[in-house]
Design a protein around this motif. Structure first.
Motif, PDB file in Angstrom:
ATOM      1  N   GLY A 181      -0.083  18.985 -67.663  1.00 30.35           N
ATOM      2  CA  GLY A 181       0.116  20.344 -67.163  1.00 30.35           C
ATOM      3  C   GLY A 181      -1.104  20.954 -66.516  1.00 30.35           C
ATOM      4  O   GLY A 181      -0.991  22.010 -65.873  1.00 30.35           O
ATOM      5  N   ASN A 182      -2.284  20.347 -66.674  1.00 29.35           N
ATOM      6  CA  ASN A 182      -3.490  20.871 -66.014  1.00 29.35           C
ATOM      7  C   ASN A 182      -3.414  20.660 -64.513  1.00 29.35           C
ATOM      8  O   ASN A 182      -2.917  19.628 -64.036  1.00 29.35           O
ATOM      9  N   GLN A 224      -2.225  30.188 -65.032  1.00 30.31           N
ATOM     10  CA  GLN A 224      -2.228  28.931 -65.785  1.00 30.31           C
ATOM     11  C   GLN A 224      -1.020  28.856 -66.714  1.00 30.31           C
ATOM     12  O   GLN A 224      -0.318  27.829 -66.762  1.00 30.31           O
ATOM     13  N   THR A 282       2.398  26.194 -66.350  1.00 27.55           N
ATOM     14  CA  THR A 282       2.465  25.097 -67.316  1.00 27.55           C
ATOM     15  C   THR A 282       3.923  24.758 -67.591  1.00 27.55           C
ATOM     16  O   THR A 282       4.716  25.646 -67.921  1.00 27.55           O
TER      17      THR A 282
END
Length: 247
Positions: free
Chosen positions: A21-22, A143, A147
């Motif tokens: 997910g980064n 962020q 995700t």
């Protein structure tokens, strides 16, 4: 598998296998990459596919084939990236951030086992909350919003396969982790890495999203440059006051 090189003009190679997910567009990931390039590294960053049906073919082999062409490099892996990184060859020093070498107790083993046997690659399994409490106080709205929220039973099966086939961790590898991490199990860390090679920080799953990241970035860079011996020399100065990692 997405790949990007940062700071192409430098000659000091560093492979950064990011976590599930980064994205390098995430502000805190960008912060860490900036610290690495400022330290003089040419950073080879890998974004992982978030849904896989074969651990080796989809995650491990593309990176393993890539690093063969590097003439020595430092290795940094975060979370699922550390699950991949432990199987890569050729690195001089190994640093793992919150390595996902086992599912945390928040995911009951019987449930994980049952889900892994479902014959589908459809992302239909919720991953749970990925908020600031889970990731870290500095996690941004962007962020959190980007995700993924679902994985497939095939993903569960293949990540468990990777965890079950863990190799012997390099003798001078360094691990950064938090005892409050709700994502990974700490037990495989305690079983495979000497306590003096483990740096504890105060925060959630992501060191680079934690409020204490500035306290540890120099230690991280030192570990990449000099390995575990340098961390042993600095641990009394840099460590947070937390209990030892359970074995």
């Amino acid at each position: 598998m997405r790949h990007r090189i940062f700071n192409e003009d430098d000659e000091n190679e560093l492979v950064f296998v990011m976590g599930w997910g980064n994205r390098w567009t995430h502000e805190n990931v960008s912060w860490l990459i900036g610290k690495l390039t400022d330290a003089g590294y040419r950073v080879h960053a890998f974004e992982l596919p978030t849904n896989i049906d074969d651990f080796k073919a989809d995650w491990l082999e593309p990176i393993a084939e890539y690093v063969v062409d590097l003439d020595g490099y430092q290795l940094l892996g975060h979370s699922a990236g550390a699950l991949i990184a432990q199987a890569l060859d050729g690195a001089e020093n190994h640093v793992y951030l919150s390595p996902w070498w086992g599912y945390s107790e928040a995911y009951p083993a019987l449930l994980v086992d049952a889900v892994s046997k479902l014959p589908t690659t459809l992302p239909c399994v919720p991953v749970g909350e990925m908020d600031r409490e889970t990731l870290g106080e500095r996690a941004t709205d962007h962020q959190i919003a980007t995700t993924p929220r679902w994985v497939s039973p095939a993903f569960v099966r293949e990540t468990r396969r990777g965890q079950e086939e863990l190799l012997t961790i390099d003798h001078d590898a360094v691990v950064f982790c938090s005892l409050r991490d709700p994502v990974v199990s700490l037990r495989p860390i305690g079983e495979r890495v000497p306590a003096e090679h483990v740096v504890l920080y105060d925060g959630g799953h992501e060191l680079f999203s934690s409020a204490s990241r500035d306290r540890h970035i120099d230690t991280l860079l030192t570990a990449l440059e000099d390995g575990a011996e340098a961390v042993e020399e600095n641990e009394d100065v840099d460590g947070d006051e937390e209990e030892p990692v359970p074995a």
